[in-house]
Scaffold this motif. Structure first.
Motif, PDB file in Angstrom:
ATOM      1  N   GLY A  11     -12.175  -2.930  -9.832  1.00  0.00           N
ATOM      2  CA  GLY A  11     -11.244  -1.830 -10.139  1.00  0.00           C
ATOM      3  C   GLY A  11     -10.034  -2.394 -10.875  1.00  0.00           C
ATOM      4  N   ILE A  12      -8.826  -2.100 -10.361  1.00  0.00           N
ATOM      5  CA  ILE A  12      -7.605  -2.636 -10.994  1.00  0.00           C
ATOM      6  C   ILE A  12      -7.345  -4.090 -10.589  1.00  0.00           C
ATOM      7  N   GLY A  13      -8.186  -4.634  -9.681  1.00  0.00           N
ATOM      8  CA  GLY A  13      -7.962  -5.996  -9.170  1.00  0.00           C
ATOM      9  C   GLY A  13      -7.749  -7.039 -10.257  1.00  0.00           C
ATOM     10  N   LEU A  65      -5.327 -15.580  -2.086  1.00  0.00           N
ATOM     11  CA  LEU A  65      -4.665 -14.376  -2.593  1.00  0.00           C
ATOM     12  C   LEU A  65      -5.793 -13.448  -3.011  1.00  0.00           C
ATOM     13  N   LYS A  66      -5.736 -12.228  -2.499  1.00  0.00           N
ATOM     14  CA  LYS A  66      -6.881 -11.342  -2.711  1.00  0.00           C
ATOM     15  C   LYS A  66      -6.448  -9.999  -3.281  1.00  0.00           C
ATOM     16  N   ALA A  67      -7.063  -9.627  -4.399  1.00  0.00           N
ATOM     17  CA  ALA A  67      -6.862  -8.290  -4.959  1.00  0.00           C
ATOM     18  C   ALA A  67      -7.890  -7.357  -4.305  1.00  0.00           C
ATOM     19  N   PRO A  68      -7.716  -6.048  -4.457  1.00  0.00           N
ATOM     20  CA  PRO A  68      -8.622  -5.140  -3.744  1.00  0.00           C
ATOM     21  C   PRO A  68     -10.068  -5.187  -4.222  1.00  0.00           C
ATOM     22  N   VAL A  69     -10.932  -4.863  -3.289  1.00  0.00           N
ATOM     23  CA  VAL A  69     -12.367  -4.861  -3.529  1.00  0.00           C
ATOM     24  C   VAL A  69     -12.899  -3.501  -3.097  1.00  0.00           C
ATOM     25  N   VAL A  80     -16.135  -5.682   2.527  1.00  0.00           N
ATOM     26  CA  VAL A  80     -15.802  -7.084   2.265  1.00  0.00           C
ATOM     27  C   VAL A  80     -14.569  -7.483   3.070  1.00  0.00           C
ATOM     28  N   ASN A  81     -13.620  -6.551   3.129  1.00  0.00           N
ATOM     29  CA  ASN A  81     -12.357  -6.855   3.821  1.00  0.00           C
ATOM     30  C   ASN A  81     -12.592  -7.107   5.306  1.00  0.00           C
ATOM     31  N   VAL A  82     -13.398  -6.230   5.920  1.00  0.00           N
ATOM     32  CA  VAL A  82     -13.682  -6.394   7.350  1.00  0.00           C
ATOM     33  C   VAL A  82     -14.443  -7.697   7.583  1.00  0.00           C
ATOM     34  N   LEU A 240       1.980   3.050  -2.227  1.00  0.00           N
ATOM     35  CA  LEU A 240       0.971   1.992  -2.337  1.00  0.00           C
ATOM     36  C   LEU A 240       1.269   0.932  -3.392  1.00  0.00           C
ATOM     37  N   GLY A 241       1.897   1.323  -4.480  1.00  0.00           N
ATOM     38  CA  GLY A 241       2.152   0.361  -5.560  1.00  0.00           C
ATOM     39  C   GLY A 241       3.073  -0.780  -5.159  1.00  0.00           C
ATOM     40  N   VAL A 242       3.803  -0.599  -4.050  1.00  0.00           N
ATOM     41  CA  VAL A 242       4.766  -1.633  -3.644  1.00  0.00           C
ATOM     42  C   VAL A 242       4.518  -2.166  -2.229  1.00  0.00           C
ATOM     43  N   VAL A 258      -1.765  -3.605   0.194  1.00  0.00           N
ATOM     44  CA  VAL A 258      -2.325  -2.584   1.082  1.00  0.00           C
ATOM     45  C   VAL A 258      -3.296  -1.684   0.310  1.00  0.00           C
ATOM     46  N   HIS A 259      -3.019  -1.468  -0.967  1.00  0.00           N
ATOM     47  CA  HIS A 259      -3.798  -0.473  -1.721  1.00  0.00           C
ATOM     48  C   HIS A 259      -5.223  -0.938  -2.016  1.00  0.00           C
ATOM     49  N   GLY A 260      -6.048   0.023  -2.456  1.00  0.00           N
ATOM     50  CA  GLY A 260      -7.424  -0.273  -2.811  1.00  0.00           C
ATOM     51  C   GLY A 260      -7.577  -0.533  -4.302  1.00  0.00           C
ATOM     52  N   PRO A 263     -10.009   3.057  -8.613  1.00  0.00           N
ATOM     53  CA  PRO A 263     -10.930   3.239  -9.753  1.00  0.00           C
ATOM     54  C   PRO A 263     -10.440   4.287 -10.754  1.00  0.00           C
ATOM     55  N   ASP A 264      -9.589   5.221 -10.288  1.00  0.00           N
ATOM     56  CA  ASP A 264      -9.116   6.285 -11.208  1.00  0.00           C
ATOM     57  C   ASP A 264      -8.230   5.756 -12.339  1.00  0.00           C
ATOM     58  N   ILE A 265      -7.636   4.560 -12.172  1.00  0.00           N
ATOM     59  CA  ILE A 265      -6.785   4.033 -13.254  1.00  0.00           C
ATOM     60  C   ILE A 265      -7.277   2.663 -13.758  1.00  0.00           C
ATOM     61  N   LYS A 266      -8.510   2.337 -13.408  1.00  0.00           N
ATOM     62  CA  LYS A 266      -9.101   1.058 -13.826  1.00  0.00           C
ATOM     63  C   LYS A 266      -9.103   0.915 -15.356  1.00  0.00           C
ATOM     64  N   THR A 311       4.240   3.547 -14.199  1.00  0.00           N
ATOM     65  CA  THR A 311       4.242   5.016 -14.117  1.00  0.00           C
ATOM     66  C   THR A 311       4.169   5.559 -12.684  1.00  0.00           C
ATOM     67  N   ASP A 312       3.543   4.803 -11.766  1.00  0.00           N
ATOM     68  CA  ASP A 312       3.448   5.291 -10.380  1.00  0.00           C
ATOM     69  C   ASP A 312       4.832   5.459  -9.757  1.00  0.00           C
ATOM     70  N   LEU A 313       5.825   4.711 -10.265  1.00  0.00           N
ATOM     71  CA  LEU A 313       7.191   4.827  -9.732  1.00  0.00           C
ATOM     72  C   LEU A 313       8.074   5.661 -10.672  1.00  0.00           C
TER      73      LEU A 313
HETATM   74  P1  NAI Z   1      -6.541   3.313  -3.564  1.00  0.00           P
HETATM   75  O1  NAI Z   1      -5.451   2.623  -2.846  1.00  0.00           O
HETATM   76  O2  NAI Z   1      -7.412   2.494  -4.429  1.00  0.00           O
HETATM   77  O3  NAI Z   1      -5.916   4.488  -4.489  1.00  0.00           O
HETATM   78  C1  NAI Z   1      -5.194   5.594  -3.976  1.00  0.00           C
HETATM   79  C2  NAI Z   1      -4.276   6.155  -5.084  1.00  0.00           C
HETATM   80  O4  NAI Z   1      -3.181   5.255  -5.306  1.00  0.00           O
HETATM   81  C3  NAI Z   1      -4.994   6.307  -6.427  1.00  0.00           C
HETATM   82  O5  NAI Z   1      -4.510   7.466  -7.067  1.00  0.00           O
HETATM   83  C4  NAI Z   1      -4.579   5.074  -7.188  1.00  0.00           C
HETATM   84  O6  NAI Z   1      -4.543   5.245  -8.599  1.00  0.00           O
HETATM   85  C5  NAI Z   1      -3.173   4.807  -6.653  1.00  0.00           C
HETATM   86  N1  NAI Z   1      -2.855   3.367  -6.658  1.00  0.00           N
HETATM   87  C6  NAI Z   1      -3.339   2.421  -5.798  1.00  0.00           C
HETATM   88  N2  NAI Z   1      -2.866   1.220  -6.106  1.00  0.00           N
HETATM   89  C7  NAI Z   1      -2.066   1.377  -7.188  1.00  0.00           C
HETATM   90  C8  NAI Z   1      -1.296   0.488  -7.976  1.00  0.00           C
HETATM   91  N3  NAI Z   1      -1.242  -0.838  -7.724  1.00  0.00           N
HETATM   92  N4  NAI Z   1      -0.624   0.998  -9.035  1.00  0.00           N
HETATM   93  C9  NAI Z   1      -0.643   2.299  -9.308  1.00  0.00           C
HETATM   94  N5  NAI Z   1      -1.338   3.196  -8.592  1.00  0.00           N
HETATM   95  C10 NAI Z   1      -2.052   2.742  -7.538  1.00  0.00           C
HETATM   96  O7  NAI Z   1      -7.405   4.086  -2.469  1.00  0.00           O
HETATM   97  P2  NAI Z   1      -8.864   4.740  -2.561  1.00  0.00           P
HETATM   98  O8  NAI Z   1      -8.990   5.468  -3.857  1.00  0.00           O
HETATM   99  O9  NAI Z   1      -9.011   5.470  -1.304  1.00  0.00           O
HETATM  100  O10 NAI Z   1      -9.877   3.531  -2.529  1.00  0.00           O
HETATM  101  C11 NAI Z   1     -10.552   3.008  -3.671  1.00  0.00           C
HETATM  102  C12 NAI Z   1     -11.455   1.854  -3.226  1.00  0.00           C
HETATM  103  O11 NAI Z   1     -10.658   0.767  -2.733  1.00  0.00           O
HETATM  104  C13 NAI Z   1     -12.428   2.200  -2.087  1.00  0.00           C
HETATM  105  O12 NAI Z   1     -13.683   1.652  -2.382  1.00  0.00           O
HETATM  106  C14 NAI Z   1     -11.843   1.529  -0.864  1.00  0.00           C
HETATM  107  O13 NAI Z   1     -12.840   1.180   0.060  1.00  0.00           O
HETATM  108  C15 NAI Z   1     -11.199   0.301  -1.497  1.00  0.00           C
HETATM  109  N6  NAI Z   1     -10.119  -0.265  -0.693  1.00  0.00           N
HETATM  110  C16 NAI Z   1     -10.018  -1.620  -0.673  1.00  0.00           C
HETATM  111  C17 NAI Z   1      -8.978  -2.231   0.010  1.00  0.00           C
HETATM  112  C18 NAI Z   1      -8.916  -3.720  -0.020  1.00  0.00           C
HETATM  113  O14 NAI Z   1      -9.621  -4.373  -0.776  1.00  0.00           O
HETATM  114  N7  NAI Z   1      -8.062  -4.320   0.800  1.00  0.00           N
HETATM  115  C19 NAI Z   1      -7.974  -1.465   0.747  1.00  0.00           C
HETATM  116  C20 NAI Z   1      -8.118  -0.041   0.612  1.00  0.00           C
HETATM  117  C21 NAI Z   1      -9.181   0.536  -0.085  1.00  0.00           C
END
Ligand code: NAI
Length: 332
Positions: A11-13, A65-69, A80-82, A240-242, A258-260, A263-266, A311-313
């Protein structure tokens, strides 16, 4: 040169990982990044989102250091996280929640450290259907896990000049399970006469957090309350962005936002790298690189103070423009 595992995720990782690596590099700190791909992108080639080589790398380097998966939807794949948390026994989930300069939120002076127990409670996943109309989940609380998380919270408080550690339970209702957690807190607290003690019920805590969050310092909670309260606290400081985080055990530590994977902004150059950058700053402090941690934090805060936001802020900057702005403030 320090070797650190870097999981760029999916995703955005990769976008936010590249931003953070550029910023750390520009600070003058040399890190030998041991880059390990994980997540949906490696499933086809390696048959799993978390190949053994990733865990072996973290075991070798001790720090990641880990970006979201993304958690793949479908049978056969566990998060993966669990899996990382379980395999490496990362029992403490640490979520510092502090106001950032110029980021508009409902409250000022929020500076809360949430310490969440990461291994048991209702998250042990012991569930069954008693009959087709009745389900049962078992809440496991052990003395060993409760004492070590309370000790972690008090040690963190001591090391970071915090004044109070407040324990959060619902021990008035769950007298045995939450009662045991509370009992462990009280036992451990005796070893820290210099830190203030406080006990609060989780429902009252939530009410107080949305009315007057600045009264809280370090919170220590069992897994389920910790999960919910830490997201509440992330909302208090801008979302989430911060929101930064870390999963820490006796031998290994994985720092991650904390955020995932959003995929919506990948691939749109829109993601805010701040949460991963703050996680990396906490990682640098953890590894004793305080000079570089301060340097990068100062540059980040200066950038935000100048009103430069993604833009998120509510700002206008892309991921790369924001990253460039932080780097400019680093080298000025
Ligand atoms: P998400 O946190 O990816 O996104 C939720 C909303 O916040 C979206 O609209 C997204 O565009 C926005 N957002 C998140 N991070 C942002 C950032 N850094 N900058 C700007 N906008 C940001 O949550 P969602 O959509 O429920 O999960 C997407 C995937 O991520 C799922 O597959 C989930 O399992 C996974 N996930 C992974 C985590 C990890 O690797 N630690 C933690 C949480 C979710």
């Amino acid at each position: 040169m320090k070797q650190i595992t870097l999981i760029k995720g999916d995703g955005i990782g990769p976008e936010i990982s590249d931003a953070v690596v550029r910023i750390i590099d520009a600070s003058g700190l040399k890190i030998d990044w041991d880059i390990q791909a994980a997540g949906t992108d490696v499933i086809e080639a390696e048959g799993t989102p978390l190949p053994d080589r990733v865990l072996e790398s973290i075991k070798r380097n001790k720090i990641a250091l880990k970006a979201p998966v993304t958690t793949p939807v479908g049978k056969g794949f566990r998060s993966v996280n669990v899996q990382i948390r379980k395999n490496l026994d990362l029992y403490a989930n640490l979520r510092p929640c502090r106001n950032l300069p110029n980021v508009k939120t409902k409250f000022n002076n929020v500076d809360i450290i949430v310490v969440r127990e990461n291994t048991e409670d209702l998250y042990a996943g012991i569930e069954r259907m008693i009959n087709s109309d009745t389900a049962e989940s078992i809440k496991i609380i052990t003395r060993n896990a409760s004492e070590r998380i309370c000790k972690f919270a008090f040690d963190y408080a001591l090391k970071n000049n915090r004044k109070e550690v407040c324990v959060v339970t619902k021990a008035n209702i769950m007298k045995l399970s939450d009662g045991l957690f509370l009992d462990c807190y009280r036992n451990i607290a005796q070893d820290y006469p210099q830190i203030n003690k406080r006990e609060i019920l989780v429902d009252n805590l939530c009410m107080q957090l949305v009315q007057n969050p600045s009264q809280f310092d370090v919170l220590v909670l069992p897994n389920l309350y910790g999960d919910i309260v830490s997201d509440l606290c992330a909302g208090l400081i801008g979302g989430l962005g911060v929101a930064q985080g870390a999963n820490i055990g006796t031998d290994y530590a994985v720092f991650e936002p904390v955020h995932g994977s959003a995929p919506d902004i990948k691939d749109q150059n829109k993601a805010n790298p701040t949460a991963l950058l703050l996680s990396s700053i906490e990682m640098l402090r953890y590894t004793g690189e305080n000079f570089f941690a301060e340097k990068i934090e100062t540059a980040l805060f200066k950038t935000l103070s100048e009103g430069k936001f993604t833009t998120d802020l509510g700002g206008l900057l892309s991921t790369t423009e924001f990253t460039d702005a932080v780097i400019q403030n680093l080298i000025k």
